[in-house]
Design a protein around this motif. Sequence first.
Motif, PDB file in Angstrom:
ATOM      1  N   VAL A  39       4.005  22.535  -3.600  1.00 53.20           N
ATOM      2  CA  VAL A  39       4.540  21.205  -3.306  1.00 53.20           C
ATOM      3  C   VAL A  39       3.655  20.132  -3.937  1.00 53.20           C
ATOM      4  CG1 VAL A  39       5.126  19.554  -1.489  1.00 53.20           C
ATOM      5  CG2 VAL A  39       5.601  21.990  -1.157  1.00 53.20           C
ATOM      6  N   TYR A  40       2.355  20.283  -3.780  1.00 56.62           N
ATOM      7  CA  TYR A  40       1.429  19.316  -4.361  1.00 56.62           C
ATOM      8  C   TYR A  40       1.506  19.338  -5.882  1.00 56.62           C
ATOM      9  CZ  TYR A  40      -2.878  16.826  -5.465  1.00 56.62           C
ATOM     10  OH  TYR A  40      -3.793  15.938  -5.974  1.00 56.62           O
ATOM     11  N   ILE A  41       1.611  20.537  -6.458  1.00 60.28           N
ATOM     12  CA  ILE A  41       1.700  20.663  -7.913  1.00 60.28           C
ATOM     13  C   ILE A  41       2.971  19.990  -8.423  1.00 60.28           C
ATOM     14  CG2 ILE A  41       1.962  22.302  -9.816  1.00 60.28           C
ATOM     15  CD1 ILE A  41       0.192  24.244  -8.195  1.00 60.28           C
ATOM     16  N   LEU A  42       4.090  20.219  -7.729  1.00 54.16           N
ATOM     17  CA  LEU A  42       5.353  19.584  -8.106  1.00 54.16           C
ATOM     18  C   LEU A  42       5.240  18.063  -8.040  1.00 54.16           C
ATOM     19  CD1 LEU A  42       8.378  19.803  -8.810  1.00 54.16           C
ATOM     20  CD2 LEU A  42       8.841  19.926  -6.345  1.00 54.16           C
ATOM     21  N   ALA A  43       4.628  17.570  -6.972  1.00 53.52           N
ATOM     22  CA  ALA A  43       4.458  16.129  -6.807  1.00 53.52           C
ATOM     23  C   ALA A  43       3.573  15.549  -7.908  1.00 53.52           C
ATOM     24  CB  ALA A  43       3.852  15.827  -5.439  1.00 53.52           C
ATOM     25  N   MET A  52      -0.233   9.306   3.030  1.00 53.77           N
ATOM     26  CA  MET A  52       0.882   8.538   2.503  1.00 53.77           C
ATOM     27  C   MET A  52       1.183   7.322   3.379  1.00 53.77           C
ATOM     28  SD  MET A  52       1.769   9.505  -0.378  1.00 53.77           S
ATOM     29  CE  MET A  52       3.105   8.310  -0.414  1.00 53.77           C
ATOM     30  N   ILE A  53       1.054   7.473   4.678  1.00 59.45           N
ATOM     31  CA  ILE A  53       1.271   6.338   5.581  1.00 59.45           C
ATOM     32  C   ILE A  53       0.237   5.247   5.299  1.00 59.45           C
ATOM     33  CG2 ILE A  53       1.176   5.580   7.986  1.00 59.45           C
ATOM     34  CD1 ILE A  53       2.329   8.309   8.767  1.00 59.45           C
ATOM     35  N   ASP A  54      -1.018   5.655   5.144  1.00 56.80           N
ATOM     36  CA  ASP A  54      -2.073   4.689   4.810  1.00 56.80           C
ATOM     37  C   ASP A  54      -1.777   3.989   3.483  1.00 56.80           C
ATOM     38  OD1 ASP A  54      -3.443   5.272   7.097  1.00 56.80           O
ATOM     39  OD2 ASP A  54      -4.870   6.650   6.140  1.00 56.80           O
ATOM     40  N   ALA A  55      -1.298   4.755   2.511  1.00 59.33           N
ATOM     41  CA  ALA A  55      -0.998   4.171   1.206  1.00 59.33           C
ATOM     42  C   ALA A  55       0.135   3.157   1.311  1.00 59.33           C
ATOM     43  CB  ALA A  55      -0.627   5.281   0.211  1.00 59.33           C
ATOM     44  N   ILE A  82      10.328  12.306  -5.951  1.00 62.40           N
ATOM     45  CA  ILE A  82       9.730  13.642  -5.838  1.00 62.40           C
ATOM     46  C   ILE A  82       8.217  13.539  -5.697  1.00 62.40           C
ATOM     47  CG2 ILE A  82       9.329  15.818  -7.052  1.00 62.40           C
ATOM     48  CD1 ILE A  82      12.100  15.444  -8.337  1.00 62.40           C
ATOM     49  N   HIS A  83       7.612  12.645  -6.470  1.00 67.87           N
ATOM     50  CA  HIS A  83       6.159  12.445  -6.419  1.00 67.87           C
ATOM     51  C   HIS A  83       5.712  12.010  -5.022  1.00 67.87           C
ATOM     52  CE1 HIS A  83       2.147  11.419  -7.732  1.00 67.87           C
ATOM     53  NE2 HIS A  83       2.309  10.141  -7.398  1.00 67.87           N
ATOM     54  N   VAL A  84       6.362  10.978  -4.512  1.00 68.14           N
ATOM     55  CA  VAL A  84       5.989  10.453  -3.195  1.00 68.14           C
ATOM     56  C   VAL A  84       6.378  11.428  -2.086  1.00 68.14           C
ATOM     57  CG1 VAL A  84       6.378   8.582  -1.546  1.00 68.14           C
ATOM     58  CG2 VAL A  84       6.146   8.068  -3.979  1.00 68.14           C
ATOM     59  N   GLY A  85       7.571  12.012  -2.200  1.00 63.69           N
ATOM     60  CA  GLY A  85       8.017  12.957  -1.171  1.00 63.69           C
ATOM     61  C   GLY A  85       7.127  14.176  -1.081  1.00 63.69           C
TER      62      GLY A  85
END
Length: 209
Positions: A36-40, A100-103, A87-90
Amino acid sequence: MRLAKVTLIWAALAAAIGVPIAAAAVSPLLAWRDWVYILASFAGIVALSLVLVQPLLIGGYLPGLSAYRGRRTHHWIGGALVMAVVIHVGGLWITSPPDMIDALLFSSPTPFSPWGVVAMWAIFTVAMVAALRRRLGLRARTWRIVHMPLAIVIVVGGAVHAILIEGTMETVSKAVLCALVLAATAKVMVDLRVWRRRKTLRGESVARQ
């Protein structure tokens, strides 16, 4: 345009996009990451690459594409850019929701986060206004007034966001890609402004006659 020049332009664009992706694909940092991280991560790289293509299309710098096809492709690439950002953010949200919430709340301690978030909202805004352009009755001049500043925010925000991240992308190829994004955007804005100025002066000359 000669075939050799056409081939060189497309090869240069392919290299500008392909080299950073290939360099990221062999990054040792991927060994400890899930899919998932790699895809993002790669969605983010693709998004930055698409930002390079957009001004080249609208400026007519890519051979083999008519002005009409260039504009149509520009619209489709815009949609692909939105999907890449989603896709990146998700993917990053799935990997680490608190970060992500902090960002998104601009409270992240990482310096690259606010640049990325601002660029993201600018991309979504452009896509939304473009989709509603006919319903809103926006003329070409009004659309440019809305689109151009947001495009600058997208380009600058995306480039700074990428440069500040010390992650999957290789440093040199990333810097070159970001520099090309900034240069292409600056060139198309200067060229289009000069073209419109010449058109206006030409129209004033005809009117005086």
